[in-house]
Design an enzyme around this catalytic site. Sequence first.
Site, PDB file in Angstrom:
ATOM      1  N   HIS A 136      45.051 -70.203  19.829  1.00  0.00           N
ATOM      2  CA  HIS A 136      46.137 -70.550  20.732  1.00  0.00           C
ATOM      3  C   HIS A 136      45.631 -71.560  21.756  1.00  0.00           C
ATOM      4  O   HIS A 136      44.425 -71.653  22.005  1.00  0.00           O
ATOM      5  CB  HIS A 136      46.648 -69.298  21.455  1.00  0.00           C
ATOM      6  CG  HIS A 136      47.448 -68.411  20.556  1.00  0.00           C
ATOM      7  ND1 HIS A 136      48.490 -68.871  19.822  1.00  0.00           N
ATOM      8  CD2 HIS A 136      47.347 -67.093  20.278  1.00  0.00           C
ATOM      9  CE1 HIS A 136      49.017 -67.873  19.135  1.00  0.00           C
ATOM     10  NE2 HIS A 136      48.338 -66.787  19.387  1.00  0.00           N
ATOM     11  N   LYS A 578      55.661 -61.233  29.347  1.00  0.00           N
ATOM     12  CA  LYS A 578      56.542 -62.282  29.866  1.00  0.00           C
ATOM     13  C   LYS A 578      57.980 -61.812  29.921  1.00  0.00           C
ATOM     14  O   LYS A 578      58.746 -62.172  30.820  1.00  0.00           O
ATOM     15  CB  LYS A 578      56.413 -63.511  28.968  1.00  0.00           C
ATOM     16  CG  LYS A 578      57.335 -64.668  29.296  1.00  0.00           C
ATOM     17  CD  LYS A 578      56.944 -65.877  28.471  1.00  0.00           C
ATOM     18  CE  LYS A 578      58.026 -66.939  28.499  1.00  0.00           C
ATOM     19  NZ  LYS A 578      59.100 -66.656  27.536  1.00  0.00           N
TER      20      LYS A 578
END
Length: 918
Positions: A136, A578
């Site tokens: 990532h 999130k």
Amino acid sequence: MQPMVEAEDRIGRTLSFLMEAFAEVLTELGEERIAARLPWAGEWAGTADSPKEPDAEPPAPERMAQAASIAFQLLTMAEENAVAQTRRALEAEGALDLDAGSWDQHFARLVAFGRSEVEIAAALGRLRVEPVLTAHPTEAKRQTVLHHHRALYRVIVELENAMWSPTERAALRQQAKAAIERLWRTGEIFLRKPTVADERRNVMHYLSEVFPAALPWVDLRLEAAWRRAGFAAETLEGARPRLSFGDWVGGDRDGHPGVDAVVTRETLALFRGEALERVRAALSDLAAHLSLSAMRQPTPSALSDWIAERAEALGEAGAAALERNAEEPWRQAVNLMIAGLPAAQGPSAPGARTRATELAADLDLLRRSLCAVGAGRLAREDMDPALRGVDCFGFHLATLDVRQNSAFHDRALGQLLTVAGEPWGADYPGWDLARRNALMRRELASPRPFAAPGAPAGAEAEETVALMKVLRDHAATCGDEGLGAYIVSMTRSAADLFAVLLFAREAGMMRESADGPWMPLPIAPLLETIEDLQNGPAILEAFLDEPLVRRSLRRQADAAGLDAPVQQVMVGYSDSGKDGGIVASVWSLYRAQSAIAEAGARRGVRIRFFHGRGGTIGRGAGPTHRFLRALPPGAVAGDLRLTEQGETISQKYANRVTAAHQLELLMAGALGASLEARRDPPELVSAMDALSASARAAYGRLVEADGFLAFFDGATPIDAIEQNRIGSRPSRRSGRRSLSDLRAIPWVFAWNQARFGIPGWFGLGSALEALRSERPQAFAALRSAKAEGPDRWPPFHHLVSNAATAWAVSCPETMAAYAELVEDETVRRRILGAILAEHERTGEMIGEIYGAPVPVARPVVQQQVERRDRALAPLHERQIALLRRWRTERDAGGEPGATLTELLLTVNAIASGLGGTG
């Protein structure tokens, strides 16, 4: 001296050495002004408390940013070395049971819990641990820089040895200075955005160099701890935990336009070629060692028979192998193993071993033949490393997972339905669940493909089917060992998983058996949002109730030699955080794993959880041993799979010493989590339910407030981060500027850069305060559980400890300074006010849980934060100024130039100071 004090003293000595060497390098290169401003100059030598007084003409800010970044990197190395040396000291004192998460500590705990030596050995033999490397966009350091780090760290370790003469120590100092000079002369930011091939080379470095070098030390640490526990060496024989590795680079295509079927095929071929080269090299080395003569010891009949059988099976290649090393049967046996290795690509020669398990069986026979002639020492010293390497890396090096988003699959399936003449097939992405389920029931019972061979279907459908054909062809020629799981991210229902079976049918990947077709590739849901985690048990039940799925799981278990069907389930720590904030994420993950494990058990299926953790607390990170102890009872069950993402790979596995320790933490922690019987007290579970709901509501009030996205865009360097060339994957899934489209990684990265750290702590203070007010007994129960230590109830201990660390790293003064970048004063005051109020509230409530203010209760963390803060403050000030200037230039239509380059240097420097990005 206490370990904590000794470690701090060692950090000081090592850092003084490194900073002095850095200052000398800068001075010798004509950078005296920068050398005079280095942080921590003379701090431990007692000559100064801060850098020297700056002169009238300061150096160029971008040069100072680079110097600060390198200084933080040197500090990190000093801290890593102190940890490693503290462990060595504990081992020398016979006190490794004090080393958190170690084999010694877990063996002592298990014995205290009443587990016998035989039980522990049996559990070890069943243990499977698989770290999975991902790429990532979180690695802010170039690979070249990481290479220089490894060289410098080796020098630091060498200098710990007291045997060196003054001349030798001076030479090592020069090596350290050379490594530091290379860092200084090397650019800190990526000159171009790295490609998938670049990231794959990085992963290959760890798989082909670091992990093989660490593997013998992993085994040695286990053996030594086993002896120290008072266990018999014979009990450990045949009870080694299974360690293997996985990879996402080249297989993870979720929102990544650079990963297609061609890249996946190349990655599988590259890994297989490297693995076979490693096996060949290991066997050649083994042949050089096994020079036993048939004239000095009798050849066991089992070995003689095996040699004759394999030579005949290999034909000319077997005869050639026997011609070498006459009268040395053990060497001849290894020669035959080399001759019998499979081809890297395409069909193998007749008689070749096609599976690594076959070679492992051959090596085991050779080992037993050595023991039969009394050469047990050679069996251990020569054979065991070769066996361990084959068992760990096989003929595939690492299993390659494939990941794709359910929304992509929706479009692909809609295109296939259209080709098949399905009315309204193109509208499949908008179908409701009932209609999707009806389609799946019909199609899973049918063998027909949707499209005729070669018929155009649409970009998504063609790419998905092409990928399946790559996996099918690889399995046909190389076996299934190199194939991981097919992971469906954003799984919303079982229909999202059934779709993968239809794609496999389309590509001809399904296999036939007497009781019907079955899927050889494991299909795993990725449950990421709070809602999906809550729906997870129902999704799994619907999936496992499908006859084709049950049949596939049985066949997969038989092929892998497992005693029961296994269903892999990936749980996401990033998007759930999130989505709902840290408290709701942690507790939803806990609840979901408990319920999913129970659902699997009711159907006779063991759930293998795959933990998608990131590199920061807001994405599930934290001390490995605490994370594993905090998992729900029954969630590990001898099987641990988890991601190692971005910069955490270099932090944990940069060298043999740290890699061996991290692998020990994973294996020992998985053993402990599998054997430590724990029940969740109902009153604490109820309290956590209430805490999670309150925290999620508080988090929702923040992120759903009017103007919040504008505040985030203004008060954090998110726009600069999106310009940073730190990963091949885009920061956003589809390019839309919305909170839902932004990936969790840059979300966390941006908040951390500006020292808000919201993903790691926000909402906990409000939740604890509400619990204390509304349910004082529940609050008291949680506080008591924390006061009694991690043994009382690890889940709450883990949550509060992580949140306390994230809170300590956040900085209200720095938050306020970044918030000045928000142009709308009303939005700025309202959102910043809410954040600062929650920060103060969270600090007070965590302090109440600990029974003391956070800095007092956690002095080690506080020392680390304060040490970095002094050097971070000018970097934050500079970044804020650069953000203001760059945004003005950008809005005026200017091209990115020197301002952006310097801004990205501050991003990297602050990331180095904080020890992570996203």
